[in-house]
Design an enzyme around this catalytic site. Structure first.
Site, short mmCIF file in Angstrom:
data_model
loop_
_atom_site.label_atom_id
_atom_site.label_comp_id
_atom_site.label_asym_id
_atom_site.label_seq_id
_atom_site.Cartn_x
_atom_site.Cartn_y
_atom_site.Cartn_z
N ASP A 150 45.79 36.75 42.10
CA ASP A 150 45.16 38.11 42.06
C ASP A 150 45.34 38.23 43.91
OD1 ASP A 150 43.82 40.27 41.93
OD2 ASP A 150 41.93 39.42 41.32
N GLY A 173 37.79 34.39 44.16
CA GLY A 173 36.59 35.18 44.51
C GLY A 173 36.90 36.78 44.02
N PRO A 174 35.79 37.22 43.68
CA PRO A 174 34.36 36.80 43.44
C PRO A 174 34.12 36.02 42.00
CG PRO A 174 34.32 39.13 43.00
CD PRO A 174 35.93 38.63 43.33
N CYS A 189 45.25 44.93 43.31
CA CYS A 189 44.63 46.10 42.89
C CYS A 189 44.88 47.39 43.70
CB CYS A 189 43.03 45.95 42.86
SG CYS A 189 42.15 47.43 42.34
N GLY A 241 35.25 36.89 38.44
CA GLY A 241 35.34 37.81 37.36
C GLY A 241 36.57 37.27 36.25
N GLU A 254 39.39 29.17 46.01
CA GLU A 254 39.04 30.50 46.98
C GLU A 254 38.83 29.87 48.48
OE1 GLU A 254 38.00 33.44 48.92
OE2 GLU A 254 38.54 33.65 46.76
#
Length: 443
Positions: A327, A265-266, A380, A268, A288
């Site tokens: 991620d 999610g989301p 991130c 990309g 997810e």
């Protein structure tokens, strides 16, 4: 105009105030709340731009603004009624960080307080007048001339984390400045559907400097572009494109048809991986845990060879995969320029549960990848606890057979991304979010 009160507040400031209040009162997200309020109150054009600047700027600077308000009010901001406090933050931002005239900032703030907290009119007027007696540099000299966190509106623990993660300590202030600069819009041209050059020509953007699929837009609403509506492109930071592409391009031994996005999610990165998989006769499984985010993934990957599974990635079981993306959920310190409220919402005590989750997800990924396959661990956030320490600790806990692959050659256009084998991107160096990538190959 607030119809319930009968007091006049100009629409731009009213929308900005409501956005700030929703963030602080309801734990809302400005990027979700603000567009709805702009539409609801029919605020467009220059007024919408002004409302956006006031809302985002006030949220971004709120910690530093609170220090000024506390000094001017001679009391901690926690002792000020929330509606009054948010109105004062909005007013102080105008006084100290915009070209709004002192009398206009003061009068409109008092009008706002008259609407939301009539009993605090005199107090708000007095505080605003004290704040307006000197400019921002003078307030800095009074409150902390050597405090870079105060100067650039970052909590002390975030400043320390950035200083620890930077290989060039002299760049700290450059990074903090970049965090306070609104991020440009990046689009991803979906491979096999449109080239970056054609997407740039269609949208009036420019091809990104690093990724093969990146297009930068100077302004505008990216979701309104026909290419996005037709599924030829999607909104995605160039750094996110780079780490996903690195996983897809990393060499593996043996077959290469089963790919896994373990925290999808989301959607990309799943969409980019799915576009690449379609060109290589591969298929992606996107896992997810949150149902609403799984639905976002399904929407993002429509028409691509991607299967969406709503399940906890730590418990997911399947046949071994050739490529796996993790991620991982993180503090998001690498994207503070996109989320103005995030720097004040996150706390140091968020780290232990997040790093534990990151290690559990990475362990699951290492179990799910086949020998000769590769795992990309991505966050991130540049925080060392979430990057190098998580990778090193997970490798230590895994029972051998893991090799860290040098990720730098897979981003050949990117310079100054660290000493390897992992890659660290930075807003002030690369114009991307501060994405971290480690590639792990199972022997």
């Amino acid at each position: 105009m607030d119809a319930r009160s009968g007091h006049r507040v100009d629409p731009a400031r009213w929308v900005a105030f409501q956005t700030i209040s929703a963030v602080h009162r309801d734990d809302g997200y400005a990027n979700l709340v603000l567009p709805k309020l702009l539409t609801e109150h029919h605020v467009h054009g220059l007024d919408a731009a002004f409302a956006t600047e006031l809302a985002y700027g006030t949220l971004r600077q709120s910690g530093s603004l609170d220090a000024v308000i506390a000094a001017a009010a001679d009391r901690g901001v926690e002792r000020i009624d929330p509606p009054t406090r948010d109105a004062l933050r909005l007013g102080a931002y105008q006084l100290l960080h915009t070209r709004v005239a002192t009398h206009a900032a003061t009068n409109t703030t008092v009008d706002l307080v008259r609407t939301v907290a009539p009993g605090a009119i005199g107090f708000a007027n007095a505080v605003m007048r004290r704040i307006g007696r000197q400019d921002w540099p003078a307030w800095l000299d009074e409150l902390g001339p050597d405090d870079v966190g105060l100067r650039y509106a970052h909590p002390p623990w975030v400043v320390r984390a950035f200083r620890d993660a930077l290989d060039k300590k002299s760049e700290l202030e450059d990074l903090l400045v970049a965090d306070n600069t609104p991020a440009p819009v990046h689009l991803c041209a979906r491979p096999g559907r449109i080239t970056a050059a054609d997407l740039a020509a269609e949208t009036g953007g420019t091809v990104g400097p690093y990724g093969a699929y990146a297009v930068h837009l100077a302004e505008g609403s990216p979701g309104d572009h026909p290419a996005v509506k037709r599924g030829l492109a999607h909104v995605q930071d160039e750094g996110s494109q780079l780490v996903a592409t690195a996983l897809a391009d990393a060499p593996v031994d043996g077959p290469d048809s089963r790919w896994l996005d373990l925290c999808a999610g989301p959607g990309g990165k799943s969409a980019l991986l799915g576009s690449l998989a379609a060109l290589r006769d591969a298929r992606v499984t996107a896992v997810e845990v949150a149902p609403h985010r799984a639905r976002l993934v399904e929407h993002a990957v429509r028409g691509l060879p991607v299967d969406v599974v709503c399940e906890d990635g730590r418990e997911f079981e399947d046949d071994p995969f050739d490529r796996v993306l993790v991620d991982a959920p993180c503090t998001g310190l690498g994207a503070l320029r996109r989320r103005p409220e995030a720097r004040w919402r996150r706390q140091p005590n968020d780290l232990p549960p997040l790093t534990r989750l990151q290690r559990e997800l990475l362990l699951a990924a290492l179990r799910l990848v086949r020998p000769g396959g590769i795992v990309a661990y991505v966050t991130c956030s540049p925080h060392i606890n979430e990057t190098r320490m998580t990778v090193n600790e997970t490798i230590r806990r895994f029972d051998g057979g893991i090799e860290q692959v040098d990720a730098r050659p897979l981003m050949e256009n990117v310079t100054d991304s660290g000493d390897g084998p992992a890659v660290q991107l930075w807003p002030h160096r690369h114009g991307t979010d501060a994405m971290f990538l480690s590639l792990l190959k199972r022997a």
